[in-house]
Design an enzyme around this catalytic site. Structure first.
Site, PDB file in Angstrom:
ATOM      1  N   THR A  24       0.833  -1.193   0.000  1.00 29.04           N
ATOM      2  CA  THR A  24       0.000   0.000   0.000  1.00 29.04           C
ATOM      3  C   THR A  24       0.876   1.255   0.000  1.00 29.04           C
ATOM      4  OG1 THR A  24      -0.165   0.130   2.416  1.00 29.04           O
ATOM      5  CG2 THR A  24      -1.806  -1.215   1.255  1.00 29.04           C
ATOM      6  N   GLY A  25       0.276   2.355  -0.430  1.00 28.26           N
ATOM      7  CA  GLY A  25       0.987   3.627  -0.426  1.00 28.26           C
ATOM      8  C   GLY A  25       2.128   3.679  -1.416  1.00 28.26           C
ATOM      9  N   ALA A  26       1.881   3.275  -2.649  1.00 24.53           N
ATOM     10  CA  ALA A  26       2.939   3.252  -3.671  1.00 24.53           C
ATOM     11  C   ALA A  26       2.556   4.176  -4.824  1.00 24.53           C
ATOM     12  CB  ALA A  26       3.174   1.836  -4.169  1.00 24.53           C
ATOM     13  N   SER A  27       2.361   5.467  -4.526  1.00 24.85           N
ATOM     14  CA  SER A  27       1.915   6.421  -5.531  1.00 24.85           C
ATOM     15  C   SER A  27       3.057   7.115  -6.261  1.00 24.85           C
ATOM     16  CB  SER A  27       1.041   7.513  -4.882  1.00 24.85           C
ATOM     17  OG  SER A  27      -0.139   6.982  -4.350  1.00 24.85           O
TER      18      SER A  27
ATOM     19  N   GLY B 155       9.610   8.000  -5.652  1.00 20.87           N
ATOM     20  CA  GLY B 155      10.525   8.442  -4.610  1.00 20.87           C
ATOM     21  C   GLY B 155      10.206   7.892  -3.240  1.00 20.87           C
TER      22      GLY B 155
ATOM     23  N   ILE C  90       8.959   4.902  -0.164  1.00 22.43           N
ATOM     24  CA  ILE C  90       9.346   3.592   0.353  1.00 22.43           C
ATOM     25  C   ILE C  90       8.499   2.488  -0.279  1.00 22.43           C
ATOM     26  CG2 ILE C  90       9.421   2.146   2.435  1.00 22.43           C
ATOM     27  CD1 ILE C  90      10.136   4.660   4.024  1.00 22.43           C
ATOM     28  N   GLY C  91       7.215   2.748  -0.505  1.00 24.98           N
ATOM     29  CA  GLY C  91       6.350   1.725  -1.083  1.00 24.98           C
ATOM     30  C   GLY C  91       6.854   1.238  -2.430  1.00 24.98           C
TER      31      GLY C  91
ATOM     32  N   SER D  72       7.189   4.779  13.238  1.00 22.68           N
ATOM     33  CA  SER D  72       8.015   5.949  12.925  1.00 22.68           C
ATOM     34  C   SER D  72       8.960   6.371  14.040  1.00 22.68           C
ATOM     35  CB  SER D  72       7.112   7.135  12.555  1.00 22.68           C
ATOM     36  OG  SER D  72       6.472   6.907  11.333  1.00 22.68           O
TER      37      SER D  72
ATOM     38  N   TYR E 292      -0.242  11.786  14.304  1.00 15.85           N
ATOM     39  CA  TYR E 292       0.500  10.766  13.555  1.00 15.85           C
ATOM     40  C   TYR E 292       1.265   9.849  14.504  1.00 15.85           C
ATOM     41  CZ  TYR E 292       3.970   8.904  10.235  1.00 15.85           C
ATOM     42  OH  TYR E 292       4.762   8.087   9.479  1.00 15.85           O
TER      43      TYR E 292
END
Length: 277
Positions: free
Chosen positions: A27-30, A33, A35-36, A174, A188
């Site tokens: 997930t989160g691979a938009s 640059g 991490i995804g 994080s 967050y």
């Protein structure tokens, strides 16, 4: 119990494609640059088929922007170790409570009906503040994306995947509980701390289904969100004098997905490169 014999010589020789035949959702691979994207490339290079989740409107609204999904897919396909493995991408707004289960089902279907590896890399950026600045809306928004959606993804993954060895869940935290914490990002930090705290409970729950659960703290990683003097000041706090790059945590996450890490579960793994907080 009898002691297990030492592995054979053939078993000791590393398979160049240790994830051949397995499938993964990242997930989160938009954008390239992030991490995804780096995780997806590593998993693909190890032989896995990969489904790339993206939520382009989120990254497009950020200073770093978003890439075209087809460009991210093309980059991951370049890394494929198994030419028969698939790389597919699709959208999803994980603030919607129904989206996680839908995403798991869609990813599994696109990859041949099975999903072995879940890497929950997405997170909500922005809309945060100090203790004095936060409000209920900020807390709820981060809860929905950073924590609730991850737990619902894990739930749907466990329900869909047949019991048996090789199941993997990797969540992201994080370093909010290290040194000075994150006093400027209370919402967050709270939600990422919740994922770290639930890791052991999820690992115990899913052990009988052959699914390991671990959480990775990648430390400060250069994903194009900081420049100038502030960037240099952070770099100086690493013993090696450089930021972490997206492929640094990606190598750890990809290893956790292999059989070599089959006995690693319930752990929060820091990969901060010696960062001095």
């Amino acid at each position: 119990m009898p002691r297990l014999p030492h592995p054979s010589t053939d078993e000791l020789r590393r398979d160049p494609l240790p994830l051949r035949g397995r499938t993964a959702l990242v997930t989160g691979a938009s954008r390239r640059g992030g991490i995804g994207h780096a995780v997806a490339r590593r998993l693909a290079a190890y032989g896995a088929g990969v489904y790339l989740h993206h939520h382009v409107p989120h990254d497009a609204a950020m200073p770093w922007g978003a890439d075209r999904p087809e460009d991210v897919v093309a980059s991951v396909r370049e890394a494929l170790g198994d030419p028969g493995a698939r790389v597919v991408a699709g959208p999803g707004d994980l603030s919607d409570p129904a989206a996680p289960a839908e995403l798991i089902a869609t990813a599994a279907s696109a990859l041949g009906g099975r999903l072995d590896i879940l890497v929950a890399n997405h997170a909500l950026s922005g809309g945060d503040g100090t203790l004095d600045e936060i409000d209920a809306a900020m807390l709820d928004a981060h809860w929905a994306v950073d924590t609730r959606s991850v737990l619902l993804l894990v739930q749907a993954h466990a329900r869909l995947r047949p019991a048996g060895p090789g199941g993997r869940v990797v969540m992201m935290t994080s370093g909010q509980d290290i040194a000075g914490g994150m006093p400027g990002e209370i919402a967050y930090a709270l939600q990422k701390g919740a994922l770290a705290s639930i890791t052991r409970s999820l690992a115990t729950t899913l052990a009988e289904r052959g699914i390991t659960v671990n959480t990775v703290n990648p430390g400060p990683v250069d994903t194009d969100y900081l420049t100038g003097d502030a960037y240099d000041a952070v770099a100086e706090r690493f013993p090696g004098g450089r930021w972490g790059m997206p492929d640094d945590p990606a190598r750890l996450i990809a290893w956790l997905a292999t059989d070599e890490a089959g006995r690693i579960t319930g752990e929060v793994v820091n990969s901060e490169g010696g960062f001095r907080r």
